[in-house]
Motif scaffolding. Structure first.
Motif, PDB file in Angstrom:
ATOM      1  N   TYR A 282       0.615  -0.819  -0.321  1.00  0.00           N
ATOM      2  CA  TYR A 282       0.020  -0.117   0.001  1.00  0.00           C
ATOM      3  C   TYR A 282       1.435   0.963   0.267  1.00  0.00           C
ATOM      4  O   TYR A 282       1.823   1.121   1.240  1.00  0.00           O
ATOM      5  CB  TYR A 282      -0.947  -0.065   1.610  1.00  0.00           C
ATOM      6  CG  TYR A 282      -1.988  -1.224   1.870  1.00  0.00           C
ATOM      7  CD1 TYR A 282      -3.190  -0.940   0.305  1.00  0.00           C
ATOM      8  CD2 TYR A 282      -1.980  -2.227   2.454  1.00  0.00           C
ATOM      9  CE1 TYR A 282      -3.622  -1.880   0.912  1.00  0.00           C
ATOM     10  CE2 TYR A 282      -2.286  -2.815   2.182  1.00  0.00           C
ATOM     11  CZ  TYR A 282      -3.734  -2.858   1.509  1.00  0.00           C
ATOM     12  OH  TYR A 282      -4.671  -3.665   2.073  1.00  0.00           O
TER      13      TYR A 282
ATOM     14  N   VAL B  26       1.181   5.008   1.081  1.00  0.00           N
ATOM     15  CA  VAL B  26       0.780   6.156   2.086  1.00  0.00           C
ATOM     16  C   VAL B  26       1.849   6.816   1.652  1.00  0.00           C
ATOM     17  O   VAL B  26       2.992   7.163   2.637  1.00  0.00           O
ATOM     18  CB  VAL B  26       0.907   4.869   3.160  1.00  0.00           C
ATOM     19  CG1 VAL B  26       0.369   6.521   4.051  1.00  0.00           C
ATOM     20  CG2 VAL B  26      -0.081   4.055   3.488  1.00  0.00           C
TER      21      VAL B  26
ATOM     22  N   LYS C  33      -3.873 -10.061   8.126  1.00  0.00           N
ATOM     23  CA  LYS C  33      -4.726 -11.270   8.074  1.00  0.00           C
ATOM     24  C   LYS C  33      -6.170 -10.513   6.799  1.00  0.00           C
ATOM     25  O   LYS C  33      -6.236 -11.417   6.715  1.00  0.00           O
ATOM     26  CB  LYS C  33      -5.481 -11.115   9.322  1.00  0.00           C
ATOM     27  CG  LYS C  33      -4.505 -11.917  10.624  1.00  0.00           C
ATOM     28  CD  LYS C  33      -5.269 -11.921  12.061  1.00  0.00           C
ATOM     29  CE  LYS C  33      -6.487 -10.675  12.475  1.00  0.00           C
ATOM     30  NZ  LYS C  33      -4.763  -9.527  12.759  1.00  0.00           N
ATOM     31  N   SER C  34      -6.749  -9.455   7.026  1.00  0.00           N
ATOM     32  CA  SER C  34      -7.515  -8.042   6.277  1.00  0.00           C
ATOM     33  C   SER C  34      -7.043  -8.840   4.949  1.00  0.00           C
ATOM     34  O   SER C  34      -7.480  -8.588   4.447  1.00  0.00           O
ATOM     35  CB  SER C  34      -8.578  -7.807   7.059  1.00  0.00           C
ATOM     36  OG  SER C  34      -8.638  -7.001   8.117  1.00  0.00           O
TER      37      SER C  34
HETATM   38  P1  ADP Z   1      -4.813  -6.653  10.419  1.00  0.00           P
HETATM   39  O1  ADP Z   1      -5.814  -7.178   9.327  1.00  0.00           O
HETATM   40  O2  ADP Z   1      -4.258  -8.172  10.874  1.00  0.00           O
HETATM   41  O3  ADP Z   1      -5.346  -6.511  11.707  1.00  0.00           O
HETATM   42  P2  ADP Z   1      -4.234  -5.756   7.833  1.00  0.00           P
HETATM   43  O4  ADP Z   1      -4.305  -6.800   7.079  1.00  0.00           O
HETATM   44  O5  ADP Z   1      -5.584  -4.540   8.011  1.00  0.00           O
HETATM   45  O6  ADP Z   1      -3.597  -6.458   9.628  1.00  0.00           O
HETATM   46  O7  ADP Z   1      -3.275  -4.688   8.093  1.00  0.00           O
HETATM   47  C1  ADP Z   1      -1.948  -4.944   7.451  1.00  0.00           C
HETATM   48  C2  ADP Z   1      -1.170  -4.146   7.173  1.00  0.00           C
HETATM   49  O8  ADP Z   1      -1.388  -3.366   6.316  1.00  0.00           O
HETATM   50  C3  ADP Z   1      -1.162  -2.660   8.359  1.00  0.00           C
HETATM   51  O9  ADP Z   1       0.268  -2.196   8.741  1.00  0.00           O
HETATM   52  C4  ADP Z   1      -1.745  -1.927   8.115  1.00  0.00           C
HETATM   53  O10 ADP Z   1      -2.010  -0.538   8.451  1.00  0.00           O
HETATM   54  C5  ADP Z   1      -2.015  -1.223   6.229  1.00  0.00           C
HETATM   55  N1  ADP Z   1      -3.300  -1.313   5.381  1.00  0.00           N
HETATM   56  C6  ADP Z   1      -3.976  -2.407   5.316  1.00  0.00           C
HETATM   57  N2  ADP Z   1      -4.654  -2.173   4.732  1.00  0.00           N
HETATM   58  C7  ADP Z   1      -4.299  -0.483   3.799  1.00  0.00           C
HETATM   59  C8  ADP Z   1      -5.084   0.350   2.804  1.00  0.00           C
HETATM   60  N3  ADP Z   1      -5.802   0.548   2.588  1.00  0.00           N
HETATM   61  N4  ADP Z   1      -3.631   2.006   3.277  1.00  0.00           N
HETATM   62  C9  ADP Z   1      -2.389   1.235   3.494  1.00  0.00           C
HETATM   63  N5  ADP Z   1      -2.512   0.663   4.312  1.00  0.00           N
HETATM   64  C10 ADP Z   1      -2.942  -0.597   4.937  1.00  0.00           C
END
Ligand code: ADP
Ligand code: MG
Length: 262
Positions: free
Chosen positions: A14, A16, A47-48
């Motif tokens: 991603y 940022v 995970k997500s």
């Molecule tokens: P979890 O579901 O395990 O809590 P995520 O998959 O949501 O973790 O996030 C993994 C990493 O990617 C984190 O550091 C999060 O901040 C980053 N992240 C997730 N979605 C985005 C996005 N749309 N833009 C920027 N960073 C993201």
């Protein structure tokens, strides 16, 4: 056994501002048809992000996601949406029910895309709601139900089209006390019964114990992939096992008599 999901060298970055966040770093694995698989990890471990790539909700930066024989990473948005409708059910942490509609309408909605008549849709949706214990709540709207009840509606909606795969992202994350266990059983039991595949994301190791397999993520990488040796059992199963282990006096006596006889 045939694998239903195959991911290879999956990477998701991603941007940022000027930084690039590597949310998934070269992840590969396969999941078999009928497997109950948990993705476990702390907050921010990816995970997500992983689940969203698996379900085709986001496109990977690199690598491929193959479901059955279809490489979903290369499908157009239109075909992907159709593919999801046909093969995939999704359970969300925040339920994602349509607030203006009743439980029945929410559950019947995915069947509309199948071209099923209204009568049949409602009948099927009512059956599913009864199965999740909401037979008396079919005309309630989301705001008239507790979190646990809303999630049951969410589960009924995910299962109503008999999908090959159910994805669930922290499905019990907003629930308290006993409800998470009930919700887990409502998802795991039909999957076992109908050989449907469940991929579940959680940060809670106790809930991960409902799965056949636990894949642990850390900083976007798999750090552990294990078969679950202690599949969580129902109270009845635990009791039955204990009884088998500790013979009652009667059984002990029988055993003693048998030993004497032989
Ligand atoms: P979890 O579901 O395990 O809590 P995520 O998959 O949501 O973790 O996030 C993994 C990493 O990617 C984190 O550091 C999060 O901040 C980053 N992240 C997730 N979605 C985005 C996005 N749309 N833009 C920027 N960073 C993201
Ligand atoms: Mg998450």
């Amino acid at each position: 056994m045939a694998s239903i999901i195959k991911i290879q060298n999956l990477r998701k970055v991603y941007p940022v501002g000027k930084e690039r966040i590597v949310a998934l770093d070269n992840v590969s694995f396969e999941i078999e048809q009928g497997e109950i698989c948990c993705i476990l990890g702390t907050s921010g471990s990816g995970k997500s992000t992983l689940l969203n790539q698996l379900a085709g909700l986001e496109k990977p930066t690199k690598g491929s996601v193959v479901i059955g024989k279809t490489n979903i990473s290369t499908l157009s948005e239109n075909r992907l949406a159709k593919f999801r409708q046909k093969y995939i059910g999704f359970v969300f942490q925040s339920y994602n029910l349509l607030p203006a509609y009743t439980a029945l309408e929410n559950v019947a909605m995915p069947l509309m895309f199948r071209g099923m008549s209204k009568g049949k849709r409602n009948k099927k949706a009512a059956q599913l709601l009864k199965l999740v214990g909401l037979g008396k709540r079919i005309y309630h709207k989301p705001t008239q139900m507790s979190g646990g009840q809303q999630q049951r509606v969410g589960i009924a909606r995910a299962f109503v089209c008999k999908p090959k795969i159910i994805f669930a992202d922290e499905p019990t994350g907003n629930l308290d006390s006993q409800t998470p266990r009930d919700v887990m059983e409502l998802m795991v039991n039909p999957c076992r019964q109908y050989n449907e595949t469940l991929v579940l994301v959680t940060h809670d190791r106790d809930l991960a114990l409902y799965a056949d397999r636990i894949i642990t993520l850390q900083d976007g990488r798999i750090i552990n992939d294990e078969k679950n040796q202690s599949i969580a059992r129902t109270e009845e199963q635990i009791q039955a096992e204990q009884e088998a282990k500790e013979p009652t006096e009667e059984k002990e006596q029988e055993t003693a008599e048998q030993t004497e006889e032989s």
